[in-house]
Design an enzyme around this catalytic site. Structure first.
Site, PDB file in Angstrom:
ATOM      1  N   GLY A 224      -0.937  -9.554  -6.312  1.00 34.00           N
ATOM      2  CA  GLY A 224      -1.745  -9.583  -5.095  1.00 34.00           C
ATOM      3  C   GLY A 224      -2.882 -10.580  -5.184  1.00 34.00           C
ATOM      4  O   GLY A 224      -3.120 -11.368  -4.262  1.00 34.00           O
TER       5      GLY A 224
ATOM      6  N   GLY B 163      -1.203  -8.553 -11.100  1.00 34.78           N
ATOM      7  CA  GLY B 163      -1.941  -9.653 -10.497  1.00 34.78           C
ATOM      8  C   GLY B 163      -1.194 -10.389  -9.406  1.00 34.78           C
ATOM      9  O   GLY B 163      -1.606 -11.455  -8.966  1.00 34.78           O
TER      10      GLY B 163
END
Ligand SMILES: Nc1ncnc2c1ncn2[C@@H]1O[C@H](COP(=O)(O)OP(=O)(O)OP(=O)(O)O)[C@@H](O)[C@H]1O
Ligand SMILES: Cc1ncc(CO)c(N)n1
Ligand SMILES: [Mg+2]
Length: 716
Positions: free
Chosen positions: A426, A424
């Site tokens: 990004g 997560g």
């Protein structure tokens, strides 16, 4: 639909001068204006329609275009293919009901309202007829010679206070009014001369927007999938938005059954339902920024694209999610093609290396190649590209942002943080970026802020222990550590944390020759007398420090406890000393005659500096080791942890051992620990850190105190 009303340009041909209205509008939109009202009291309807056609071409879907009063001109321009979103009507203009009927349900219709009667009339209208109100004038203005009485900001506030519709402030609005008008309830600032007459409308618009965005809490909408494990998707987005100072909202594109190991299944509800979610939000809430994550399929992409075209949010950050950290696909192949059409509607796109390769249609071979591909993509789609280096091999994980349109290009070097918790990253970075942009930070500053927060969240992630695979980042880790958001910590956890913090000192004390010899009764008598003489000097001053704790105590029962402890240090423990040092003789004569050893001086200086230079909480933390370490050592010695002989009443040092194994002393210690943990739990993180430091330093002085005899007295 509630458009982005934050900076609302009303044109004035006279003020636009030679540059003209169209060029002024183009520059203002480049500067971030997202709603424009063409206002020209002199032009004919035909001339107005011509201008609308021209403006629609220049705006090209980047902003809402309204016209003042001229409903016929709006319809005529629409008939010629122009995109004219609606009209703004004055009190004396055409009827809003009639305008709504002629322009349709999707049109945006604004109405001027300057008095309580005007607001009463609006409240009597059917819902959905009027989308927003223009309320003014804030101060005298030449752009409307026949303007109504000046309201001022307080007058504006009292009018809009109970209005359900968004209200923009208009009439003589100056950039220095920004914060006060937003605080007064304005949904945006309608400006005329401030931009039309500006030397640089783009820069003026940017300045207004920076001030506006920095003056409120941005309302950030995530359009993404659900990750039930909380590390990615809308769950990560909401945490990231909140951690970066925004109010997070989320419309779900897909449901995934996933955890830190991988994605097990994906369910995609009908795209129509996504559009229902989006309309429900935008019909009611002004959206300051949108972050787009997992889109799942082409239908979902089309639904989002249509909504963006209708809404035109001021900030759109698109994270082109294709594959999860685990490697599982989150976007079907057909949708990858549809995704390209969405890129043009974003202000920033945030691909990782694999996603960049897919969007740029060529393999990425190393970081330089990635930078070239990002520049080409930015140039092609007209959005800034934040290319992320997390999937590079090696110790460097740089990022870079390139905005070909603005000529911005900046690299952000970074060392890889040693953690598996990159699930997560990004999603979280792009949501943080959207929030930072919505707070008015420039593109390069917003990327820097978001990265800095992300890196701190990665560094703090090991504390979470979530899952067996790639765990999540700790979205609030830094804030908790700095005391910003920490809930009252659990006292038992604090107690364990403090006791663990001095584990190495406690182990060193156990290893001291003094302690071992004390336990097995072989302790050199001179060593013990040296220790006792120093301890007598220490206890006399320690009692004064405890008396100071009593004086500073916030409650009677704490005041009494520290006063009793002060008495105990002088009376109870010194009786022990007297029985060893000068049996029968005057206690003072011999007990305090020794020169204080360096360890004694250092420990007392530390206690005095805390007692008379810090606060109550730090002081009781500093005196705690003298309770806690002694009770711990005394009870373990008495329990036979160092051999059974220490329990023998014939033991040569039995009276000393009995003193520190005394249940009453243990109870006093528990009470002291309780007061300190209460104070720590009720303190903010900086004070908690100071308390723990004072506790740690005192514990180190205890070790030095026990070690002193061996330093100063030759073994017998
Ligand atoms: N171990 C790490 N140390 C420091 N920064 C990292 C690390 N891993 C990722 N990052 C940073 O996290 C951000 C996201 O990069 P990444 O390449 O992981 O995106 P992503 O693949 O889209 O992530 P996600 O798996 O959430 O989709 C970038 O700023 C990147 O530099
Ligand atoms: C729902 C969702 N969105 C995005 C990602 C990207 O990591 C993920 N793993 N899951
Ligand atoms: Mg990603």
């Amino acid at each position: 639909m509630i458009a982005d009303l934050s900076l609302y340009l009303v044109t004035d041909p006279g003020l636009c001068g030679e540059r003209g209205v169209v060029e002024t509008v183009r520059l203002a939109i480049d500067g971030g204006v997202r709603i424009v009202q063409l206002r020209d009291k002199i032009a004919t309807d035909a001339e107005t329609a011509d201008q609308l056609v021209e403006l629609s071409r220049v705006i090209d879907g980047r902003a809402i275009l309204l016209v003042n009063d001229r409903v016929d001109a709006a319809l005529a321009a629409r008939a010629r293919g122009a995109r004219v979103d609606g009209v703004h009507l004055g009190q004396g203009d055409a009827s809003v009901l009639r305008a709504r009927e002629r322009l349709g349900a999707e049109a945006i219709i604004g109405l001027t309202a300057n008095t309580p009667d005007h607001f009463d009339a609006v409240a009597a209208l059917p819902a959905g007829v009027v989308d927003y109100l223009g309320v003014g004038v804030i101060r005298p203005t030449d752009t409307k010679p026949d303007h109504p009485p000046v309201l001022g900001i307080d007058g504006f506030r009292s009018l809009v206070d109970t209005c359900a519709l968004p209200c923009v402030a208009i009439g003589g609005v100056d950039i220095d009014d920004t914060e006060r008008l937003r605080d007064a309830g304005a949904a945006g600032l309608a400006v005329v001369s401030a931009i039309c007459a500006a030397v640089d409308p783009k820069q003026t618009a940017q300045s207004f927007l920076r001030r506006w965005r920095a003056s409120g809490t941005p309302r950030v909408l995530s359009i993404a999938g659900s990750d039930p494990s909380g590390g990615a998707g809308i769950q990560a987005d909401l945490k990231s938005i909140a951690a970066n100072g925004g109010y997070g909202m989320a419309a779900l594109t897909a449901l995934t059954a996933q955890n830190t190991v991988g994605v097990r299944a994906v369910h995609v509800p009908p795209a129509e339902f996504l559009r229902e979610q989006l309309d429900a939000i935008s019909d009611d809430i002004v959206i300051d920024a949108v972050k787009i994550g997992m889109l799942a399929n082409a239908d979902v992409i089309r639904a989002v694209s249509d909504w963006l075209d209708a809404m035109r949010p001021p900030i759109v950050v698109l994270d082109p999610v294709m594959v999860a950290t685990s490697g599982d696909r989150l976007l079907d192949r057909e949708a990858e093609v549809a995704l390209r059409g969405l890129l043009e509607r974003a202000h920033v796109v945030t691909p990782n290396l694999a996603e960049l390769a897919a969007l740029a249609d060529h393999p990425i071979d190393g970081w330089d190649d990635a930078l070239a591909a990002a520049a080409a993509l930015s140039d092609r789609v007209g959005a800034a590209v934040l290319v992320k280096g997390g999937h590079l091999d090696g110790d460097d994980v740089p990022d870079a942002v390139i905005d070909a349109a603005d000529g911005v290009s900046r690299g952000y070097p970074g060392a890889r943080i040693a953690t598996r918790n990159t699930h997560g990253t990004g999603c979280s970075l792009s949501s943080a970026l959207a929030t930072r942009l919505a707070r008015g930070e420039s593109l390069t500053d917003a990327v820097a802020s978001a990265r800095s927060w992300l890196r701190e969240s990665l560094t703090e992630s090991d504390a979470l222990h979530v899952g067996r695979g790639h765990g999540p980042i700790n979205h609030f880790g830094g804030l908790w550590r700095r005391g910003g958001l920490e809930t009252t910590p659990d006292r038992a956890r604090l107690r364990d944390q403090w006791w663990e913090r001095i584990a190495h000192l406690r182990a060193d004390i156990d290893e001291l020759p003094f302690v071992g010899a004390l336990a097995d009764g072989t302790l050199d008598r001179e060593w013990f007398l040296f220790y006792l003489r120093q301890d007598a000097l220490y206890l006399r001053e320690y009692a004064r420090v405890l008396a100071e704790a009593s004086r500073l105590a916030p409650s009677p029962h704490e005041q009494a406890f520290w006063a009793e402890s002060a008495h105990g240090a002088i009376a109870g423990e010194l009786e022990l000393h007297a029985s060893w040092l000068t049996p029968g003789a005057g206690v003072e004569a011999e007990t305090f005659a020794a020169d204080p050893a360096p360890a004694t001086v250092a420990y007392l200086d530390h206690l005095r500096s805390v007692a008379f230079g810090a606060d109550y909480a730090e002081l009781i933390a500093a005196v705690l080791p003298c309770f806690w370490l002694y009770t711990d050592l005394g009870t373990r010695l008495h329990a036979g942890a160092f051999g059974e002989y220490a329990r023998d009443p014939q033991h040569p040092y039995a009276s000393w051992l009995a003193t520190y194994a005394d249940p009453a002393f243990e109870a006093a210690t528990e009470q002291a620990v309780g007061y300190v943990m209460d104070a720590a739990a009720q303190s903010d993180a900086p004070r908690r850190r100071r308390m723990l430091r004072a506790f740690e330093v005192s514990s180190a002085h205890e070790l030095a105190f026990f070690a002193a005899p061996a330093l100063h007295v030759p073994a017998g």
